[in-house]
Scaffold this motif. Structure first.
Motif, PDB file in Angstrom:
ATOM      1  N   ARG A 148       0.351   4.419  -1.920  1.00  0.00           N
ATOM      2  CA  ARG A 148       0.400   4.122  -3.292  1.00  0.00           C
ATOM      3  C   ARG A 148      -0.878   4.425  -4.132  1.00  0.00           C
ATOM      4  NH1 ARG A 148       3.630  -0.009  -5.905  1.00  0.00           N
ATOM      5  NH2 ARG A 148       4.945  -0.836  -4.513  1.00  0.00           N
ATOM      6  N   ASP A 149      -2.064   4.816  -3.614  1.00  0.00           N
ATOM      7  CA  ASP A 149      -3.205   5.441  -4.161  1.00  0.00           C
ATOM      8  C   ASP A 149      -2.892   7.047  -4.361  1.00  0.00           C
ATOM      9  OD1 ASP A 149      -3.328   6.260  -1.360  1.00  0.00           O
ATOM     10  OD2 ASP A 149      -5.590   6.125  -1.566  1.00  0.00           O
ATOM     11  N   THR A 150      -1.775   7.462  -3.842  1.00  0.00           N
ATOM     12  CA  THR A 150      -1.451   8.886  -4.382  1.00  0.00           C
ATOM     13  C   THR A 150      -0.418   8.951  -5.389  1.00  0.00           C
ATOM     14  OG1 THR A 150       0.211   9.026  -2.733  1.00  0.00           O
ATOM     15  CG2 THR A 150      -1.979   9.909  -1.824  1.00  0.00           C
TER      16      THR A 150
ATOM     17  N   ASN B 106       0.749   8.770  -9.087  1.00  0.00           N
ATOM     18  CA  ASN B 106      -0.045   8.792 -10.707  1.00  0.00           C
ATOM     19  C   ASN B 106       0.541   8.266 -11.415  1.00  0.00           C
ATOM     20  OD1 ASN B 106      -1.892  10.534  -9.551  1.00  0.00           O
ATOM     21  ND2 ASN B 106      -0.663  12.406  -9.904  1.00  0.00           N
TER      22      ASN B 106
ATOM     23  N   ASP C 156       0.620  -1.137  -0.177  1.00  0.00           N
ATOM     24  CA  ASP C 156      -0.083  -0.170   0.009  1.00  0.00           C
ATOM     25  C   ASP C 156       0.935   1.293  -0.019  1.00  0.00           C
ATOM     26  OD1 ASP C 156       1.151  -0.224   2.436  1.00  0.00           O
ATOM     27  OD2 ASP C 156      -0.762   0.343   3.520  1.00  0.00           O
TER      28      ASP C 156
END
Length: 123
Positions: A119-121, A123, A92
């Motif tokens: 990880r979700d930040t 791009n 993550d």
């Protein structure tokens, strides 16, 4: 001996130990974290991503040791020879241990060493 390792000469300090070695493994054992002995250096067992063989990584610099707290089984650890940066790729997040500025007089171990990226930040 203390003077030898001091950061008076930033070129020697930043290149002598931190830039040696490379590491490109998926961790199967974090020896420093799992050992009850006080091992100062980072020690990892894992599968080399290039050769797909089991390897033992033992850092030559104690400064990488505290990164062990952030490394778990299954994480990928990457350190390129010639760089003073180590990356820990987790499911993550990414933990970056950057020692490139360790010899600067204003280097702050609490603020300047680690970068944490979810990880979700990315791009």
């Amino acid at each position: 001996m203390l003077l030898f390792f001091s950061c008076g000469n930033s070129e020697n300090c930043s290149s002598a130990y931190f830039k040696q070695q490379n590491c490109n493994i998926v961790v199967t054992d974090n020896i420093r974290k799992s050992s009850h002995w006080g091992i100062p250096n980072l020690r990892l067992k894992g599968i080399d991503l290039i050769t797909e063989k089991e390897v033992l990584y033992k850092s030559k610099a104690r400064e990488w040791g505290p990164l062990s707290d952030y490394i778990n089984i299954g994480d990928t650890v990457v350190k390129n020879e010639g760089e003073a940066i180590m990356y820990v790729y987790k499911k993550d997040s990414i933990v970056i241990d950057d020692l490139t500025k360790i010899c600067n007089p204003d280097f702050d171990w609490e603020k300047d060493e680690y970068t944490f990226i979810l990880r979700d930040t990315i791009n």
